[in-house]
Design an enzyme around this catalytic site. Structure first.
Site, PDB file in Angstrom:
ATOM      1  N   SER A 138     -10.096  -1.012   6.924  1.00 26.28           N
ATOM      2  CA  SER A 138      -9.429  -0.942   5.680  1.00 26.28           C
ATOM      3  C   SER A 138      -8.810  -2.096   4.843  1.00 26.28           C
ATOM      4  O   SER A 138      -8.243  -1.970   3.987  1.00 26.28           O
ATOM      5  CB  SER A 138      -8.328   0.380   5.652  1.00 26.28           C
ATOM      6  OG  SER A 138      -9.308   1.390   5.462  1.00 26.28           O
ATOM      7  N   LYS A 169       0.749  -1.183  -0.068  1.00 26.24           N
ATOM      8  CA  LYS A 169      -0.029  -0.048   0.057  1.00 26.24           C
ATOM      9  C   LYS A 169       0.781   1.292  -0.194  1.00 26.24           C
ATOM     10  O   LYS A 169       1.836   1.340   0.550  1.00 26.24           O
ATOM     11  CB  LYS A 169      -0.957  -0.196   1.120  1.00 26.24           C
ATOM     12  CG  LYS A 169      -1.992   1.022   1.265  1.00 26.24           C
ATOM     13  CD  LYS A 169      -2.891   0.905   2.727  1.00 26.24           C
ATOM     14  CE  LYS A 169      -3.849   1.906   2.661  1.00 26.24           C
ATOM     15  NZ  LYS A 169      -4.843   1.661   3.843  1.00 26.24           N
ATOM     16  N   SER A 173      -9.893   1.620   2.797  1.00 36.25           N
ATOM     17  CA  SER A 173      -9.052   2.395   1.992  1.00 36.25           C
ATOM     18  C   SER A 173      -7.939   1.738   1.215  1.00 36.25           C
ATOM     19  O   SER A 173      -7.465   1.912   0.369  1.00 36.25           O
ATOM     20  CB  SER A 173      -8.334   3.452   3.015  1.00 36.25           C
ATOM     21  OG  SER A 173      -7.545   2.798   3.642  1.00 36.25           O
TER      22      SER A 173
END
Lengths: 495, 106
Positions: A180, A81, A156
């Protein structure tokens, strides 16, 4: 050799050691797959083919030198990420603020994976500074769900989930503050784990809400997920909240007998707003575990309905403090202004997107004089009640089973107009985060449109092994895994 | 709660003040938009007032700390000055260069 891209981590590791293929070949296969699907899906903010090839070459040398002694992840391609700092590789948090930021150090988790010899495929898209539930607040581009390209991948950590679902990486790392990791894993039909708070170091991961943030793995199977956790979990002397507890051999929990395990099913997690297809799939998954010898009982977590308000008060308070550091001086993209204060304000006014600004202002409001007692301190007390709800329940049961998200993946743009509607996407994952518990999402079927549904398994602090045992039993006795459903992927060969 | 009642929880003037405190330059359109949205979010947060928290201790961290964390105070290598300065927009003589914080006069 496109089938190389769908191997399990352990099968790939065995193939590398047996000389059936090299890390360079494995990496080329993954890069070729990515070239085919990335234009549609948009998993990455930055693909790193040059680094990947160099890391693969180094892994091949290491495998030749060390053989079976090389770490399991040596030569295995994985994505990070883009909230996780990587030395010499641009890290943006999906924000214009950090458009040019190149960290000079690796996050602890990135360093651990490098030490294990992994191959970095790229930096995965996310909601700006991990604030969002659909990856649509990214300042750069939207990411599409591989099972339904008109739909969001969740968020997310949307790019981390989609890259794994579309076989652009064998695994990825995401972060979970209120859901997330679990919510995008659920929406993209892969396995995702938010470990116990403190199980994995947060150093070098841009902070959103420090009392809630936790790094965790995404993978295509439960065993692969356990393997990645083994590689990243454990004490980091530079993160005082990381635990010194020994790291179990998590893969050994996969295949452990689930007979006699007691599973609590909280009635509050099937309230209004949970789609019937989701509720039915989750109940069927619990029945499956019962058929394997587990026991299911209905439980109550009475403060569940206050989870969202509690979370948004505490999270936004911590956000307003953590994001105060972005002033365009030491890093970031500065903007001009008449005075220093005006320059700061212009930098932050233009560098942050609306969701980030909204949360900063919300946190500033609930922490301000006259409001802090009514909002912040009260929310901290309700957090105690939520944590106690779980403690009471987990004294009676070994794990808690519930939906991850009330709905399957929603359409792009469908929820961007109303923040409260978007925040409700995470209503079933927030309480677990507030309590610091581990939570895992494992595929448990599909809705009428072929969109994946996830089962959320939550356990006591440090009880990741129980979650792996249950998730593995479910995965092995059903046909809900990604491996059994690649025909449903709507990009690449199947398009 | 109706929209107009929700919006009454925060005014445009308060949003302007928050934006100043948080160092966020907003346009007038931004202010109107955030006033509406923050009103809706705060309306949802008002539900916390329903909970009886009498005698409940606040939780800052949900996982019990394992005692104070200390290490030996031994110097170790840090990164080079130029490495740390590499991401800065403006530097001078090995330092971050910033605008004047105080006015010369007064």
């Amino acid at each position: 050799m496109s089938e190389l891209t769908t191997l399990s981590i352990e099968a790939a590791a065995a193939g590398l050691r047996a000389g059936e293929f090299t890390a360079a070949e494995l990496t080329e296969a993954v890069l070729a797959r990515s070239a085919a699907v990335e234009p549609t899906i948009g998993s990455y903010l930055l693909e790193t083919p040059e680094q990947a090839r160099a890391m693969a070459a180094a892994a091949d040398a290491r495998l030749r030198a060390e053989g079976d002694a090389a770490p399991l992840l040596c030569g295995i391609p994985g994505a990070l990420k883009d909230l996780i700092c990587t030395a010499g590789v641009r890290t943006t948090a999906a924000s214009r603020m950090l458009e040019t930021y190149v960290p000079f150090y690796d996050a602890h988790v990135a360093q651990r994976l490098k030490d294990a010899g992994f191959v970095l495929t790229g930096k995965a898209n996310l909601d700006e500074f991990a604030m969002g539930s659909s990856t649509e607040t990214s300042a750069y581009h939207t990411t599409r769900n591989p099972f339904c390209p008109d739909c969001v991948p969740g968020g997310s950590s949307g790019g981390s989930a989609s890259s794994v679902a579309a076989d652009q990486a064998f695994f990825s790392l995401g972060t979970d503050t209120g859901g997330s990791i679990r919510q995008p894993a659920s929406m993209c039909g892969v396995v995702g784990l938010k470990p116990t708070y403190g199980r994995v170091s947060r150093r070098g991961v841009m902070a959103m809400a420090s009392s809630l943030d936790q790094v965790g793995p995404f993978a295509r199977s439960v065993r692969d997920t356990a393997a990645v956790l083994e590689a990243i979990a454990g004490r980091d002397e530079l993160d005082a909240t990381s635990s010194a507890r020994p790291v179990p051999a998590y893969r050994e929990a996969c295949g452990r007998d689930v007979r006699g395990l007691k599973i609590g099913v909280p009635r509050e997690y099937f309230a209004e707003g949970v789609e019937p297809a989701v509720a039915a799939a989750v109940r069927a998954a619990v029945e499956q575990l019962v058929s394997l010898g587990a026991e299911a009982v209905e439980i109550s977590l009475p403060h569940t309905e206050y989870g969202m308000s509690t979370f948004y008060v505490l999270m936004s308070s911590e956000v307003s403090a953590n994001l105060a550091r972005f002033d365009g001086i030491r890093y970031g993209v500065p903007r001009e202004g008449g005075t220093m204060w005006e320059a700061y304000s212009n930098t932050r006014g233009q560098g942050f997107g609306p969701e980030v600004q909204r949360r900063i202002m919300l946190g500033t409001y609930v922490l301000s004089a006259g409001y802090a007692e009514a909002y912040y301190v009260r929310a901290q007390k309700v957090r105690t009640l939520i944590r106690d709800d779980f403690a009471t329940a987990l004294a009676e049961v070994d794990a808690i089973a519930a939906p991850v998200s009330p709905t399957t993946a929603f359409r792009l743009g469908e929820r961007t107009d109303d923040p409260v509607v978007m925040y409700l996407s995470d209503v079933l994952t927030l309480p677990c985060s507030l309590a610091g518990l581990p939570g895992l999402s494992v595929p448990c079927g599909f809705d009428g449109e072929g969109k994946p549904i996830g089962l959320q398994l939550m356990g006591a602090h440090w009880a990741e092994e129980t979650l792996f045992s249950l998730a593995y039993a479910l995965e092995q006795s059903t046909d809900w895994s990604l491996a059994a459903n690649r025909n449903r992927i709507r990009v690449g060969d199947a398009q | 709660m109706t929209d107009s009642a929700a919006q009454s929880l925060i005014t445009e003037e308060q949003v302007r003040q928050l934006a100043w405190l948080a160092r966020l330059t907003l346009t007038d359109a931004d202010v109107a938009h955030f006033t509406d949205e923050l009103g809706k979010v705060l309306a949802h947060m008002e539900r916390l007032a329903e909970v009886d928290v009498e005698g409940i201790e606040p939780t800052a961290m949900a996982v019990q700390a394992e005692g104070n964390v200390v290490r030996a105070d031994v110097p170790r290598p840090a990164c080079a000055q130029e490495t740390i300065l590499a991401n800065a927009a403006d530097t001078e003589a090995g330092c971050f260069r910033v605008r004047a914080m105080l006015e010369e006069s007064a």
